[in-house]
Design a protein around this motif. Structure first.
Motif, PDB file in Angstrom:
ATOM      1  N   LEU A  92       0.826  -1.208   0.000  1.00 45.56           N
ATOM      2  CA  LEU A  92       0.000   0.000   0.000  1.00 45.56           C
ATOM      3  C   LEU A  92       0.862   1.261   0.000  1.00 45.56           C
TER       4      LEU A  92
ATOM      5  N   GLU B 132       0.933   4.142  -2.936  1.00 43.45           N
ATOM      6  CA  GLU B 132       0.755   5.581  -2.696  1.00 43.45           C
ATOM      7  C   GLU B 132       1.911   6.382  -3.301  1.00 43.45           C
TER       8      GLU B 132
ATOM      9  N   VAL C 292      -3.491  -7.142  -2.565  1.00 40.50           N
ATOM     10  CA  VAL C 292      -4.193  -6.063  -1.872  1.00 40.50           C
ATOM     11  C   VAL C 292      -5.693  -6.180  -2.102  1.00 40.50           C
TER      12      VAL C 292
ATOM     13  N   TYR D  11      -8.713  -6.757   0.751  1.00 40.09           N
ATOM     14  CA  TYR D  11      -9.759  -5.781   1.038  1.00 40.09           C
ATOM     15  C   TYR D  11     -11.124  -6.144   0.460  1.00 40.09           C
TER      16      TYR D  11
ATOM     17  N   LEU E 227      -6.817   2.327  -4.717  1.00 39.85           N
ATOM     18  CA  LEU E 227      -6.549   3.141  -3.528  1.00 39.85           C
ATOM     19  C   LEU E 227      -7.789   3.945  -3.127  1.00 39.85           C
TER      20      LEU E 227
ATOM     21  N   ILE F 221     -10.317   1.604  -1.551  1.00 41.65           N
ATOM     22  CA  ILE F 221      -9.926   1.219  -0.194  1.00 41.65           C
ATOM     23  C   ILE F 221     -10.244   2.353   0.786  1.00 41.65           C
ATOM     24  N   LYS F 222      -9.947   3.584   0.392  1.00 38.87           N
ATOM     25  CA  LYS F 222     -10.257   4.723   1.257  1.00 38.87           C
ATOM     26  C   LYS F 222     -11.765   4.839   1.499  1.00 38.87           C
TER      27      LYS F 222
END
Length: 81
Positions: A8, A12, A26, A30, A72, A75-76
């Motif tokens: 992760l 980023e 990943v 998730y 990403l 996931i947020k």
């Protein structure tokens, strides 16, 4: 084997240099097992309405940068629920 947190952090910092296999790890963590994994695409379900899936695919063993950014963001959104 890289940990999910290391992957992760790499996602980023540099979405251009992510291996497809790492992105799959990943997404599996998730979003669970892919809804579809045959062919060149992998589809993961998400628990919200609208675009209820994450779609990823390999490009010569690497993840596509725009798809890394989409993962990403998903996931947020998942963590904010």
């Amino acid at each position: 084997m890289a940990s999910i947190l290391k992957i992760l952090a790499s996602m980023e910092n540099n979405p251009n240099g992510i291996r497809f296999s790492d992105l799959c790890k990943v997404c599996d963590r998730y979003f669970g097992e892919p809804r579809q994994s045959g062919g060149s695409h992998r589809f993961y379900r998400t628990p919200w309405d609208g675009e209820p899936y994450v779609n990823i695919q390999s490009k010569k063993g690497m993840a596509k940068p725009y798809q890394v950014k989409q993962v990403l963001a998903a996931i947020k959104k998942l963590e904010a629920m």
